[in-house]
Design an enzyme around this catalytic site. Structure first.
Site, mmCIF file in Angstrom:
data_model
loop_
_atom_site.group_PDB
_atom_site.id
_atom_site.type_symbol
_atom_site.label_atom_id
_atom_site.label_comp_id
_atom_site.label_asym_id
_atom_site.label_seq_id
_atom_site.Cartn_x
_atom_site.Cartn_y
_atom_site.Cartn_z
ATOM 1 N N CYS A 133 -19.907 -16.597 1.757
ATOM 2 C CA CYS A 133 -19.302 -16.724 0.571
ATOM 3 C C CYS A 133 -19.116 -18.139 0.092
ATOM 4 O O CYS A 133 -19.145 -18.573 -1.095
ATOM 5 C CB CYS A 133 -17.572 -16.577 1.087
ATOM 6 S SG CYS A 133 -17.011 -17.485 2.587
ATOM 7 N N GLU A 144 -9.068 -14.403 1.323
ATOM 8 C CA GLU A 144 -10.089 -15.384 1.406
ATOM 9 C C GLU A 144 -11.359 -14.860 0.732
ATOM 10 O O GLU A 144 -12.001 -13.898 1.125
ATOM 11 C CB GLU A 144 -10.719 -15.793 2.803
ATOM 12 C CG GLU A 144 -9.425 -16.331 3.688
ATOM 13 C CD GLU A 144 -9.127 -17.749 3.676
ATOM 14 O OE1 GLU A 144 -9.727 -18.387 2.715
ATOM 15 O OE2 GLU A 144 -7.960 -17.927 3.945
ATOM 16 N N SER A 173 -19.195 -26.007 7.730
ATOM 17 C CA SER A 173 -17.962 -26.570 8.014
ATOM 18 C C SER A 173 -17.046 -25.217 8.453
ATOM 19 O O SER A 173 -16.056 -25.527 9.063
ATOM 20 C CB SER A 173 -17.377 -27.339 6.898
ATOM 21 O OG SER A 173 -16.943 -26.278 5.831
#
Ligand code: NAD
Length: 528
Positions: free
Chosen positions: A272, A238, A430
């Site tokens: 991020c 990720e 989210s």
């Protein structure tokens, strides 16, 4: 962070004072730690899902009981305001535990794979989920609780052991995580912490664990992939982003400016999935920019422990230097700095003011690098197509947002954006919706976290196929014969021909060959 006599000393980025320390792990010890975890693994796997769920529920209760204490520790170690750490990080983490234990049975139960072919209709066919073994979890400092838990919780539920390397900048939160799970009942050797920087991370990713879950920068992610490749260790990565926000001409300027202000500057932009590039339709550009400038001027910068703080310090001195360099480069290339753009020299910590940079000229190109700090680049666009083209002109593909009063139009744009996630009329949050799943495309990642897909990453998916009819002879077994070929020839026409007359003509041959086959090879019912 500094290292003092074999200890990692964690520093408060608002005051540069020490917060506490942990013992550094000698990277040479890693193979031994993996062996320890590997020998504890079978008992943990065999303990059963119900036992593991009970432990995760207990961990959830412990996290709830210590929620404020943990939020304070996050603020002290990496600077984000306490209110933010408490809501977006600690609350979301507790919710993640709840979500995974609640759904673990549903996600991990054998999954039927119905077979459509007449040859296999009677078969039992399913996917069985097997624990992987020992997995490594290498994490960054920017969400020091939620990101590690996004791996640790599903990994433990699935029956794995975890080698956890927290960021060297947030080792105390890393220790707190382990303490909670051990107190909840996870065996000592099933969750092992490893402390250190790049050396420890390198040793963890090359330690022969079954899978490496890495969250961090794209450059280090590439190195992790290369390190893991030597042993063909699987990876989930990720990585970084340079997220666009597309503001359409029908957007509510108040909503879009407040949402993008938060999406760009919460956690001091060190997400991020922070908004970094904003493409605004020319028709509302001036109004949007002037509201954004006003609102960013109202943000209160300070120590995250003060209740009135909106923006804390950058987490490290290196982060502050990088943001300074980016702003200097923008100035040198002639871009306008509409707000912010400076450090706060009268304060001791790594403070930097929220910065708005406009790129209005044709020659103004937003650099395709991850900012990871409190900077928003603003650029006017002619129409939706130009917005989509500029938004997609990036090596990254992590998240994006679209701002509009017309949801249908928003969805149309969302489908054209090259990113793992798109939010319409919101940003960033989210990641706290556990069931949503999380992934990056392009150079933003490989594989999934969160949701059912995140749990799928924690298991070997084993396909099991059983013949319950005990035929003495199967058509494809030895001996081969002309009869067998004729049967398949007829079967092919009957099953796949697009011509109904040909299919009808094949029926007698099908009946002859297949009835004969079924009669001759009656199932051995006594074995059923
Ligand atoms: P980083 O890549 O510098 O470090 C991440 C972790 O890797 C740390 O624990 C570090 O000690 C370790 N590490 C460093 N070198 C290593 C090596 N050679 N081998 C193995 N491990 C090594 O990242 P960071 O500065 O801690 O975090 C910021 C980055 O993380 C940003 O790029 C951000 O976009 C990214 N990030 C991505 C996500 C996501 O979900 N996509 C979430 C949060 C942060």
């Amino acid at each position: 962070m500094r290292i003092e006599s074999e200890r990692l000393v964690s520093l408060n980025p608002a005051t540069l004072e020490p917060v506490g320390s942990v013992a550094l792990t000698d990277p040479a010890d890693l193979p031994g730690r993996v062996r320890q975890a590997r020998s504890a693994f079978p008992a943990w796997r065999e303990a059963g899902l119900d036992a593991r769920i009970r432990i995760i529920r207990r961990a959830e209760e412990l996290l709830c009981a210590q929620a404020e204490e943990i939020a304070r520790l996050i603020t002290l170690e990496m600077g984000r305001p306490f209110a933010e750490a408490f809501t977006t990080e600690v609350e979301a983490s507790i919710d993640l535990l709840y979500y995974y234990w609640k759904h673990a049975h549903k996600f991990l139960r054998d999954r039927r794979v119905p077979l459509h072919s007449v040859f296999f209709k009677t078969r039992k066919s399913f996917i069985h989920f097997q624990a992987l073994g020992v997995v490594a979890n290498i994490t960054p400092w920017n969400w020091p609780l939620l990101i590690p838990l996004g791996v640790i919780v599903p990994a433990l539920l699935a029956g794995n052991a975890v080698l956890f390397k927290p960021s060297e900048y947030t080792p105390l939160v890393g220790e707190k995580i382990r303490e909670v799970f051990i107190r909840a009942g996870v065996p000592e050797d099933i969750l092992i912490n490893v402390h250190g920087g790049a050396e420890a991370g390198r040793a963890a990713s090359a330690s022969g664990v079954e899978k490496v879950f890495f969250t961090g920068s794209t450059a280090v992610g590439q190195a992790v992939m290369a390190q893991a490749a030597a042993l063909l260790t699987k990876v989930v990565l990720e990585l970084g982003g340079n997220d666009p926000a597309v503001v359409l001409d029908d957007a509510d300027v108040e909503i879009a400016s407040s949402g993008i202000l938060w999406g760009g500057f919460n956690n001091c932009g060190q997400n991020c999935n922070a908004v970094e590039r904003v493409f605004v339709h020319r028709r509302i550009y001036d109004r949007f920019v002037s509201r954004l400038v006003e609102k960013s001027g109202c943000l209160r910068i300070g120590d995250g422990m003060d209740s009135g703080t909106d923006i804390g310090p950058l987490a490290t001195g290196a982060q502050r230097d990088k943001i300074n360099r980016i702003v200097r480069a923008a100035r040198n290339s002639g871009m306008d700095i509409l707000a912010g753009g400076n450090t706060l020299p009268d304060k001791k910590g790594n403070f930097f003011t929220p910065t708005l940079i406009t790129c209005e000229g044709n020659g103004d190109v937003i650099p395709d690098e991850e900012v990871f700090g409190p900077i928003l680049y603003l650029k006017p666009v002619r129409d939706d197509d130009e917005a989509v083209r500029l938004a997609n002109a990036s090596q990254f593909g992590l998240a994006a947002s679209v701002w509009t009063s017309n949801l249908r139009r928003g969805e149309r744009i969302a489908r054209q954006l090259e990113s793992g996630t798109v939010m319409i009329n919101d940003a960033v949050v989210s990641f706290g919706m556990t069931e949503a799943g999380w992934t990056g495309i392009k150079k933003s990642g490989v594989g999934w976290m969160h949701g059912e897909k995140g749990l799928d990453e924690m298991v070997n998916m084993q396909y099991i196929n059983a013949d319950p009819l005990f035929h003495t002879q199967k058509m494809w077994w030895f001996p081969y014969s002309e009869k067998m070929v004729a049967a398949i020839r007829a079967g092919l026409v009957f099953l796949f021909s697009r011509n109904i007359l040909k299919q009808a003509a094949a029926v007698p041959a099908v009946l002859k060959h297949f009835t004969g086959y079924l009669v001759l090879n009656r199932p051995k019912r006594d074995k059923l």
